[in-house]
Design a protein around this motif. Structure first.
Motif, short mmCIF file in Angstrom:
data_model
loop_
_atom_site.label_atom_id
_atom_site.label_comp_id
_atom_site.label_asym_id
_atom_site.label_seq_id
_atom_site.Cartn_x
_atom_site.Cartn_y
_atom_site.Cartn_z
N GLU B 223 0.80 -1.21 0.00
CA GLU B 223 0.00 0.00 0.00
C GLU B 223 0.83 1.26 0.00
O GLU B 223 0.36 2.32 -0.34
CB GLU B 223 -0.91 0.02 1.23
N VAL B 224 2.06 1.14 0.42
CA VAL B 224 2.83 2.36 0.56
C VAL B 224 3.57 2.68 -0.73
O VAL B 224 4.07 1.80 -1.40
CB VAL B 224 3.85 2.23 1.70
N GLN B 225 3.63 3.93 -1.01
CA GLN B 225 4.34 4.35 -2.20
C GLN B 225 5.47 5.28 -1.80
O GLN B 225 5.39 6.00 -0.83
CB GLN B 225 3.40 5.11 -3.13
N VAL B 226 6.49 5.27 -2.60
CA VAL B 226 7.60 6.19 -2.38
C VAL B 226 7.69 7.12 -3.57
O VAL B 226 7.62 6.67 -4.71
CB VAL B 226 8.94 5.43 -2.23
N ARG B 227 7.87 8.39 -3.28
CA ARG B 227 7.96 9.35 -4.38
C ARG B 227 9.42 9.75 -4.55
O ARG B 227 10.06 10.22 -3.61
CB ARG B 227 7.12 10.58 -4.04
N VAL B 228 9.91 9.53 -5.74
CA VAL B 228 11.32 9.81 -6.01
C VAL B 228 11.44 10.52 -7.35
O VAL B 228 10.47 10.63 -8.08
CB VAL B 228 12.14 8.49 -6.10
N ILE B 229 12.65 11.01 -7.62
CA ILE B 229 12.84 11.54 -8.97
C ILE B 229 13.78 10.62 -9.74
O ILE B 229 14.64 9.95 -9.17
CB ILE B 229 13.39 12.99 -8.98
N ILE B 230 13.56 10.57 -11.01
CA ILE B 230 14.35 9.69 -11.87
C ILE B 230 15.53 10.48 -12.40
O ILE B 230 15.36 11.45 -13.13
CB ILE B 230 13.48 9.18 -13.04
N GLN B 231 16.72 10.05 -12.02
CA GLN B 231 17.91 10.74 -12.51
C GLN B 231 18.37 10.19 -13.85
O GLN B 231 18.75 10.93 -14.73
CB GLN B 231 19.05 10.63 -11.47
#
Lengths: 113, 652
Positions: B223-231
């Motif tokens: 259920e948990v999501q992680v928000r990241v940026i794509i380098q």
């Protein structure tokens, strides 16, 4: 079954692993001559974690994150296993010397640091 | 799980409950509840007065109602005295399903459980899986829909550590203790967590990779999501014997290797992770994904941890991470409020990195055009080849834009053809503008681990191309393309090119002239005089003048004529191709014997086969001839004897 249901409701994901630990008799109450106690729980990886008897604390990383930092959970599966083993009388008992108990409690602190 | 143990029992119970809940929910969807209807006994009707969340359980203080009221307006906030107050607990999943608000009326169907605690009057209702909201008239329903679109933030009750740690009586009945904890916290403690700031439901989207990894373990979290940026986006070849969660059908890139699309992501705390997509993808898609995804935010869910790797074990990965360090914007520090952010210059580069796997269905890349590219994104820094060759250090990642002049496949060893190294010889404007001490052309080795798309492989072998090399490795005087290097035919959308001249080369390309510094595996130009011919290795062969086919046969009808089976005709006037080694005297490298393999063509006119033999070729006519600027590939350079072996080449 009603008890199980309540356990499941309140503790959710920790419930089954905690019962698993109880089944395996993984909880040991460690006592010293002065009356101090601590609990050691053998985690699934074989690593022992120490749970304090005087307050709600466990040395496993899950506790540090889900309980202390994120407040997402009330306790970790090891603490729940301790309580359950207590209630069911399924604790193993171990008597150690003062020094040994001290080292158990202190060793965890060193890891923390 | 131990057979017959308690855990197994609970597991079975969980499964039973889960199926009962989903079955019940399906039934409920079709039902609409009209207010005023009386329900069978056992159903609890409650109206929510206030709500908060503690440790993922939603706590709702409610008033118990006798029956669903006939009319219910959102403004009806009066609490009837005398109606019992209850504290109802909803599990996280039930709460998400209900999406309830204060003033909502909820029906709780049996089986639910009631808990009476020692210290308080308010009973607690648990096991509220079978709950549904009372839907009112149509008018409210549309209002309901509007609500449904915006998720309301719920206040989170944090149990203070002091309270947690003061729990000292282990003799209490088990299921009372945690509830006691909850009830004792009813006076609201101000929360300082950032759940209020997110418009989404709290604890659903996280921004720390480390936290998610360490708290959820290796099983994967749903259920948990992680928000990241794509380098960065690249393809990695999948090695045999590496742990693979994929099905059998993995597409094969043109080089015959299995490959997998990977993302190098970074979270708001500056931590990196390499995320491998489980679903098969082709190397040809990489460029498309690069352009669409690099620099964007994305939410990852359902990840599995493959490995925790360290600097010493994954030099290639960490050389890429180092090229993105330090972060260009300040990053968050765990444990501190969002106000203070550490100066990023002081942060040491990361020493470990998690490698995660995710189904590509679980990635949600925010490719919204309006969404800005994250400030944390560091586009590849394009440099001129001149700067790169002057760089210090080893294993540095570099990006550049260059023209490929010549291509050569490695021929040594018994390596299958699709895993051979490719040697490219490239140049750009910074090298072509003559700088003393710098070569005009530099060699780039493309290792077998660098995945090339079909498009680029074909394009490279056909004609001279301008290629963008992203994140190639520079070290020991050579540029190599390895894993995580991406080659493409187009300039990237975003790149930082500080003062670099990316313009097209004008005029003919010039190679370095053969001199004393020329090394093996390079290309050069030379001029000299023929002083000898190696007659032992000279040979010639006829080729078809129409199609160039070098494998001509004897004509079955007329054994004096040649036949080309590609044209299916006799070859009347073949072109004679000759290969021979000549020894040159080159003024630019006068100390060495220069041996060049040259090719020569001669149209034979109408020739009978009898006349075709090498003795026709007059050695004497060649001696003393001046050989003009010849482009060559240097095979070998030996010091004893002092000899340079070259081969004439044709540039792309």
């Amino acid at each position: 079954d009603m008890l199980f249901s309540r356990l499941n409701f309140v503790f959710g994901p920790s419930a089954v692993p905690a019962l698993g630990l109880v089944d395996q008799r993984a909880v040991t109450r460690v006592t010293s001559p002065s009356g101090r106690t601590a609990y050691q729980v053998l985690g699934s990886s074989g690593k022992p974690y120490t749970c304090y008897s005087s307050c709600h604390f466990c040395t496993c990383p899950a506790f540090g994150f889900t309980v202390l930092q994120k407040s997402e959970s009330l306790l970790c599966k090891h603490i729940l296993a301790v309580y359950l083993s207590q209630a069911l009388g399924a604790c193993q008992e171990l008597s150690v010397s003062e020094e040994q108990l001290t080292s158990i409690l202190l060793a965890e602190e060193e890891d923390e640091g | 799980l131990r057979r017959g143990g308690l855990a197994e029992r609970l597991c079975r119970l969980q499964n039973r409950e889960r199926s009962a809940i989903s079955f019940w929910r399906h039934q409920c969807i079709s039902d609409t509840i009209i207010s005023g209807k009386k329900h069978k006994s056992g159903v609890l009707i409650v109206k929510i007065l206030e709500m908060c969340e503690e440790c993922t359980i939603q706590v709702a203080v409610c008033q118990q109602l006798e029956q669903t009221p006939a009319t219910l307006s959102p403004g009806d906030a009066a609490v009837n005295a005398g109606e019992p107050i209850l504290k109802v607990l909803f599990a996280r999943e039930t709460a998400a399903h209900l999406k309830s608000r204060p003033q909502d009326v909820i029906l709780i169907h049996p089986p639910w459980q009631k808990l009476l605690l020692k210290n308080t009057d308010v009973p607690v209702i648990m096991n509220t899986y079978f709950s549904q909201k009372v839907l009112l008239s149509e008018h409210s329903e549309t209002g309901e829909k509007a609500y449904g679109l915006t998720k309301m933030p719920i206040r989170k009750n944090i149990i203070s550590l002091a309270q947690t740690f003061r729990l000292d009586d282990l003799g209490d009945a088990l299921h009372q203790e945690p509830s006691e904890n909850q009830v004792a916290c009813a006076p609201q403690i101000p929360n300082n967590c950032d759940s209020k700031q997110h418009p989404l439901a709290p604890s659903a989207v996280n921004d720390s990779l480390l936290e998610m990894v360490e708290s959820q373990g290796a099983v994967g979290w749903r259920e948990v999501q992680v928000r990241v940026i794509i380098q960065r986006v690249y393809c990695l070849p999948a090695r045999e014997g590496s742990r693979s969660f994929c099905s059998e059908q993995e597409p094969v890139s043109n080089r015959g290797m299995f490959c997998r699309l990977c993302l190098l992501v970074q979270d708001a705390y500056g931590m990196f992770s390499e995320v491998q997509l489980q679903s098969p993808s082709s190397a040809d898609d990489v460029e498309q994904y690069c352009r669409r995804w690099e620099g964007r935010f994305c939410c990852l869910a359902g990840m599995k941890i493959l490995q925790r790797t360290t600097r010493g074990r994954a030099l290639g990965l960490f050389s890429l991470i180092d090229s993105l360090w330090p972060p260009v914007v300040p990053v968050k520090v765990p444990g501190q409020s969002q106000g203070s952010e550490m100066m990023t210059k002081e942060l040491p580069p990361p020493s470990f990195c998690y490698i995660l796997a995710v189904q590509s269905s679980e990635i949600d890349v925010e490719v919204d055009e309006k969404e800005q590219i994250s400030h944390l994104y560091q586009p590849p820094a394009v440099r001129g080849l001149k700067d790169i060759l002057q760089m210090d250090g080893c294993n540095e990642r570099c990006s550049f834009w260059a023209r490929v002049l010549y291509l050569r496949l490695q021929t040594k060893g018994r390596v299958p053809i699709n895993q051979r190294e490719i040697w490219l010889f490239v140049t750009d404007t910074t090298l072509q503008n003559v700088v003393p001490g710098m070569p005009r052309v530099v060699g780039v080795t493309v290792a077998a681990s660098c995945v090339l798309s079909t498009e680029i492989s074909e394009a490279l072998s056909v004609a001279s191309q301008r290629v963008f090399f992203q994140d190639a490795l520079w070290g020991n005087g050579r540029i190599i393309c390895v894993e995580r290097t991406v080659l493409s035919l187009q300039k990237p959308l975003l790149c930082s090119a500080a003062g670099v001249d990316l313009s097209e080369l004008t005029g003919p390309v010039r190679l370095d002239e053969l001199d004393s510094t020329t090394q093996a595996n390079s290309i050069c130009a030379l001029r000299g005089t023929v002083v000898g011919v190696n007659e032992r290795t000279a040979f010639s062969w006829p080729t078809c003048d129409r199609c160039g086919n070098g494998k001509l046969e004897l004509c079955p009808q007329d054994r004096e004529l040649l036949y080309c089976n590609q044209c299916s005709e006799a070859v009347v006037s073949p072109v004679l191709k000759m290969q021979l080694e000549v020894f040159l005297s080159c003024p630019s490298r006068s100390q060495s014997t220069v041996k060049v393999k040259v090719r020569h063509e001669m149209s034979c006119g109408v020739l009978s086969i009898v006349r075709l033999d090498t003795s026709v070729y007059e050695v004497q006519s060649v001696l003393g001839k001046e050989v003009g600027l010849l482009n060559c590939y240097v095979h070998s350079v030996t010091s004893r004897p002092n000899c340079v072996g070259l081969e004439e080449i044709v540039l792309l």
